[in-house]
Enzyme design. Structure first.
Site, PDB file in Angstrom:
ATOM      1  N   LYS A 116       0.704  -1.114   0.014  1.00 25.51           N
ATOM      2  CA  LYS A 116       0.096   0.111   0.025  1.00 25.51           C
ATOM      3  C   LYS A 116       0.883   1.200  -0.102  1.00 25.51           C
ATOM      4  O   LYS A 116       0.533   2.267  -0.672  1.00 25.51           O
ATOM      5  CB  LYS A 116      -0.989   0.063   1.243  1.00 25.51           C
ATOM      6  CG  LYS A 116      -1.872  -1.436   1.299  1.00 25.51           C
ATOM      7  CD  LYS A 116      -2.814  -1.282   2.610  1.00 25.51           C
ATOM      8  CE  LYS A 116      -2.062  -1.136   3.911  1.00 25.51           C
ATOM      9  NZ  LYS A 116      -1.429  -2.516   4.192  1.00 25.51           N
TER      10      LYS A 116
ATOM     11  N   ARG B  92     -10.184   0.471   8.379  1.00 22.15           N
ATOM     12  CA  ARG B  92      -9.329  -0.633   8.647  1.00 22.15           C
ATOM     13  C   ARG B  92     -10.520  -1.540   9.340  1.00 22.15           C
ATOM     14  O   ARG B  92     -10.254  -2.626   9.789  1.00 22.15           O
ATOM     15  CB  ARG B  92      -8.352  -0.373   9.450  1.00 22.15           C
ATOM     16  CG  ARG B  92      -6.979  -1.310   8.975  1.00 22.15           C
ATOM     17  CD  ARG B  92      -6.109  -0.605  10.132  1.00 22.15           C
ATOM     18  NE  ARG B  92      -4.870  -1.574   9.735  1.00 22.15           N
ATOM     19  CZ  ARG B  92      -3.663  -1.043   9.250  1.00 22.15           C
ATOM     20  NH1 ARG B  92      -3.495  -0.126   8.449  1.00 22.15           N
ATOM     21  NH2 ARG B  92      -2.645  -1.787   9.321  1.00 22.15           N
TER      22      ARG B  92
ATOM     23  N   ARG C 220      11.769  -5.626   5.019  1.00 24.41           N
ATOM     24  CA  ARG C 220      11.554  -4.424   4.743  1.00 24.41           C
ATOM     25  C   ARG C 220      12.387  -3.398   5.785  1.00 24.41           C
ATOM     26  O   ARG C 220      12.667  -3.632   6.844  1.00 24.41           O
ATOM     27  CB  ARG C 220      10.079  -3.781   5.100  1.00 24.41           C
ATOM     28  CG  ARG C 220       9.733  -2.456   5.157  1.00 24.41           C
ATOM     29  CD  ARG C 220       8.518  -1.991   5.117  1.00 24.41           C
ATOM     30  NE  ARG C 220       7.729  -2.486   6.151  1.00 24.41           N
ATOM     31  CZ  ARG C 220       6.477  -2.654   6.378  1.00 24.41           C
ATOM     32  NH1 ARG C 220       5.760  -2.018   5.331  1.00 24.41           N
ATOM     33  NH2 ARG C 220       5.797  -3.178   7.298  1.00 24.41           N
TER      34      ARG C 220
ATOM     35  N   ARG D 224      11.069  -1.343  11.350  1.00 26.30           N
ATOM     36  CA  ARG D 224       9.840  -0.939  12.063  1.00 26.30           C
ATOM     37  C   ARG D 224       9.758  -1.995  13.401  1.00 26.30           C
ATOM     38  O   ARG D 224       9.987  -3.274  12.922  1.00 26.30           O
ATOM     39  CB  ARG D 224       8.752  -1.005  11.445  1.00 26.30           C
ATOM     40  CG  ARG D 224       8.195   0.173  10.593  1.00 26.30           C
ATOM     41  CD  ARG D 224       7.023   0.017   9.804  1.00 26.30           C
ATOM     42  NE  ARG D 224       5.728  -0.642  10.118  1.00 26.30           N
ATOM     43  CZ  ARG D 224       4.785  -0.581   9.495  1.00 26.30           C
ATOM     44  NH1 ARG D 224       4.785  -0.130   8.215  1.00 26.30           N
ATOM     45  NH2 ARG D 224       3.681  -1.451   9.746  1.00 26.30           N
TER      46      ARG D 224
ATOM     47  N   ARG E 118      -0.820  -9.007  13.398  1.00 29.62           N
ATOM     48  CA  ARG E 118      -1.348  -8.094  12.096  1.00 29.62           C
ATOM     49  C   ARG E 118      -2.277  -8.926  11.219  1.00 29.62           C
ATOM     50  O   ARG E 118      -3.301  -8.308  10.801  1.00 29.62           O
ATOM     51  CB  ARG E 118      -0.455  -7.415  11.387  1.00 29.62           C
ATOM     52  CG  ARG E 118       0.513  -6.437  12.501  1.00 29.62           C
ATOM     53  CD  ARG E 118       1.801  -6.227  12.394  1.00 29.62           C
ATOM     54  NE  ARG E 118       1.907  -5.448  10.805  1.00 29.62           N
ATOM     55  CZ  ARG E 118       3.049  -5.068  10.356  1.00 29.62           C
ATOM     56  NH1 ARG E 118       4.055  -5.511  10.660  1.00 29.62           N
ATOM     57  NH2 ARG E 118       2.823  -4.435   9.167  1.00 29.62           N
TER      58      ARG E 118
HETATM   59  P1  AP5 Z   1       4.652  -1.609   1.903  1.00 28.39           P
HETATM   60  O1  AP5 Z   1       4.567  -0.701   0.838  1.00 28.39           O
HETATM   61  O2  AP5 Z   1       5.615  -0.747   3.088  1.00 28.39           O
HETATM   62  O3  AP5 Z   1       3.624  -2.487   2.319  1.00 28.39           O
HETATM   63  P2  AP5 Z   1       2.191  -1.991   3.203  1.00 28.39           P
HETATM   64  O4  AP5 Z   1       1.014  -2.394   2.504  1.00 28.39           O
HETATM   65  O5  AP5 Z   1       2.267  -0.367   3.402  1.00 28.39           O
HETATM   66  O6  AP5 Z   1       2.461  -2.675   4.462  1.00 28.39           O
HETATM   67  P3  AP5 Z   1       2.297  -2.036   6.034  1.00 28.39           P
HETATM   68  O7  AP5 Z   1       2.981  -3.088   6.711  1.00 28.39           O
HETATM   69  O8  AP5 Z   1       2.816  -0.797   5.981  1.00 28.39           O
HETATM   70  O9  AP5 Z   1       0.735  -2.390   6.377  1.00 28.39           O
HETATM   71  P4  AP5 Z   1       0.231  -2.367   7.522  1.00 28.39           P
HETATM   72  O10 AP5 Z   1      -1.178  -2.121   7.045  1.00 28.39           O
HETATM   73  O11 AP5 Z   1       0.427  -3.483   8.444  1.00 28.39           O
HETATM   74  O12 AP5 Z   1       0.887  -1.238   8.431  1.00 28.39           O
HETATM   75  P5  AP5 Z   1       0.266   0.334   8.697  1.00 28.39           P
HETATM   76  O13 AP5 Z   1       1.673   1.036   8.788  1.00 28.39           O
HETATM   77  O14 AP5 Z   1      -0.772   0.648   8.049  1.00 28.39           O
HETATM   78  O15 AP5 Z   1       5.718  -2.780   1.274  1.00 28.39           O
HETATM   79  C1  AP5 Z   1       6.115  -3.927   2.218  1.00 28.39           C
HETATM   80  C2  AP5 Z   1       7.532  -4.459   1.678  1.00 28.39           C
HETATM   81  O16 AP5 Z   1       7.372  -5.092   0.371  1.00 28.39           O
HETATM   82  C3  AP5 Z   1       8.497  -3.325   1.531  1.00 28.39           C
HETATM   83  O17 AP5 Z   1       9.768  -3.746   1.961  1.00 28.39           O
HETATM   84  C4  AP5 Z   1       8.582  -2.894  -0.005  1.00 28.39           C
HETATM   85  O18 AP5 Z   1       9.881  -2.673  -0.451  1.00 28.39           O
HETATM   86  C5  AP5 Z   1       8.187  -4.288  -0.667  1.00 28.39           C
HETATM   87  N1  AP5 Z   1       7.590  -4.453  -1.666  1.00 28.39           N
HETATM   88  C6  AP5 Z   1       6.371  -3.533  -2.070  1.00 28.39           C
HETATM   89  N2  AP5 Z   1       5.613  -3.901  -3.342  1.00 28.39           N
HETATM   90  C7  AP5 Z   1       6.613  -4.904  -3.628  1.00 28.39           C
HETATM   91  C8  AP5 Z   1       6.553  -5.652  -4.764  1.00 28.39           C
HETATM   92  N3  AP5 Z   1       5.538  -5.561  -5.884  1.00 28.39           N
HETATM   93  N4  AP5 Z   1       7.360  -6.882  -5.195  1.00 28.39           N
HETATM   94  C9  AP5 Z   1       8.235  -6.927  -4.131  1.00 28.39           C
HETATM   95  N5  AP5 Z   1       8.374  -6.212  -2.928  1.00 28.39           N
HETATM   96  C10 AP5 Z   1       7.540  -5.385  -2.948  1.00 28.39           C
HETATM   97  O19 AP5 Z   1      -0.176   0.230  10.160  1.00 28.39           O
HETATM   98  C11 AP5 Z   1       0.479  -0.248  11.357  1.00 28.39           C
HETATM   99  C12 AP5 Z   1       0.139  -0.302  12.800  1.00 28.39           C
HETATM  100  O20 AP5 Z   1      -0.765   0.828  12.872  1.00 28.39           O
HETATM  101  C13 AP5 Z   1      -1.428  -1.361  12.800  1.00 28.39           C
HETATM  102  O21 AP5 Z   1      -1.045  -2.609  13.154  1.00 28.39           O
HETATM  103  C14 AP5 Z   1      -2.172  -0.743  13.859  1.00 28.39           C
HETATM  104  O22 AP5 Z   1      -1.923  -1.235  14.926  1.00 28.39           O
HETATM  105  C15 AP5 Z   1      -1.921   0.865  13.475  1.00 28.39           C
HETATM  106  N6  AP5 Z   1      -2.921   1.370  12.727  1.00 28.39           N
HETATM  107  C16 AP5 Z   1      -2.624   1.909  11.450  1.00 28.39           C
HETATM  108  N7  AP5 Z   1      -4.024   2.295  10.582  1.00 28.39           N
HETATM  109  C17 AP5 Z   1      -4.916   2.040  11.556  1.00 28.39           C
HETATM  110  C18 AP5 Z   1      -6.324   2.100  11.323  1.00 28.39           C
HETATM  111  N8  AP5 Z   1      -6.690   2.664  10.550  1.00 28.39           N
HETATM  112  N9  AP5 Z   1      -6.964   1.660  12.570  1.00 28.39           N
HETATM  113  C19 AP5 Z   1      -6.563   1.091  13.656  1.00 28.39           C
HETATM  114  N10 AP5 Z   1      -4.936   0.890  13.680  1.00 28.39           N
HETATM  115  C20 AP5 Z   1      -4.418   1.294  12.744  1.00 28.39           C
HETATM  116 MG    MG Z   2       2.692   0.860   4.933  1.00 28.11          MG
END
Ligand code: AP5
Ligand code: MG
Length: 238
Positions: A33, A108, A148, A181, A192
């Site tokens: 994402k 979410r 990552r 992270r 997660r």
């Molecule tokens: P990346 O682009 O970083 O993936 P992502 O989908 O953004 O993954 P996240 O881990 O950030 O998602 P998440 O939803 O768990 O975390 P968030 O920060 O939102 O890519 C991942 C890796 O893959 C990278 O190394 C990249 O280089 C690689 N990659 C990407 N595309 C690729 C491809 N095509 N081929 C190969 N490699 C590739 O949330 C974290 C925490 O915050 C949650 O657990 C929760 O506690 C809290 N939180 C956040 N939002 C909310 C909400 N709305 N409500 C409640 N709690 C929330």
């Molecule tokens: Mg992310």
């Protein structure tokens, strides 16, 4: 309403004149994402609103929200809806969202989704939200999460396996030391994923049922996925 985008060339450092409106990127932890949001910024010049990044910013600054969120995020659980909705409400008031924005990691839960739907409906006249769900299988996600690395300064995203920096351990853009992270361990990833299946998968179905929804295969090269997402948004907006 149509945004009438004529060509699709993500990666080119140009900002389109058309209005993209609100875009929602959905998908499990590690589907890409954040990576794809950065590709869409290059195309439309609209901001990425990542609730994960906003929460991590609050943790780093030691705000009250950050103090509450830190342990919850460390366990891989979701921060309470009311706190996240308030944070997003403040962010959406900023002027840079006028032509659209890319929601990454929000909504979410169904409570968050209904809050957002009502808020957008109340605004009236704005372009409706389009939702794109990215799909990648579990084993690939685990590899992406554990590999990552992030730049703490410019938030560029790298991967030890698929997208390493030119100089190991340092950001290509600003030379800062890359960080991992706190929640990018196998144990927290499993939690997660449990939270995603229980609380966020129903949000995907909510937007699928509403229409203006597309699903893309996220197990392809980053640029290829971006082309698919831009094409899907263009189609949903026509
Ligand atoms: P990346 O682009 O970083 O993936 P992502 O989908 O953004 O993954 P996240 O881990 O950030 O998602 P998440 O939803 O768990 O975390 P968030 O920060 O939102 O890519 C991942 C890796 O893959 C990278 O190394 C990249 O280089 C690689 N990659 C990407 N595309 C690729 C491809 N095509 N081929 C190969 N490699 C590739 O949330 C974290 C925490 O915050 C949650 O657990 C929760 O506690 C809290 N939180 C956040 N939002 C909310 C909400 N709305 N409500 C409640 N709690 C929330
Ligand atoms: Mg992310």
């Amino acid at each position: 309403m149509s945004s009438s985008i004529s060509t699709v060339t993500p990666g080119r450092e140009e900002v389109r004149k058309t209005t993209p409106g609100p875009i929602l990127l959905l998908g499990a932890p590690g589907v890409g994402k954040g990576t794809q949001a950065k590709e869409l910024i290059k195309v439309w010049g609209i901001p990425q609103i990542s609730t994960g990044d906003l929460l991590r910013g609050n943790v780093a600054q030691g705000t009250e929200l950050g103090k509450t969120a830190k342990e919850i995020m460390g366990r891989g659980e979701l921060v309470p809806d009311i706190l996240v909705n308030e944070m997003v409400a403040v962010r959406l008031q900023q002027a840079d969202t006028a032509n659209g924005y890319i929601l990454d990691g929000f909504p979410r839960t169904l409570v968050q989704a209904k809050w957002l739907d009502e808020r957008l409906a109340a605004l009236g006249g704005a372009l409706p939200l389009v939702a794109v769900s990215i799909k990648v299988d579990y084993n690939q996600l685990l590899r992406r999460i554990t590999g990552r690395r992030n730049c703490p300064v410019c938030h560029s995203i790298y991967n030890l396996y698929g997208k390493p920096p030119v100089k190991e351990g340092f950001c290509d853009v600003d030379g800062a030391a890359l960080a991992q992270r706190a929640d990018d361990t196998e144990k927290v990833f499993e939690e997660r994923m449990r939270a995603y299946e229980a609380l966020t998968a129903p949000v995907v179905e909510h937007y699928r049922a509403l229409g203006r929804f597309a699903e893309v295969d996220g197990d392809r090269p980053i640029a290829e996925i971006a082309v698919g997402i831009v094409a899907a948004i263009e189609r949903l907006r026509s």
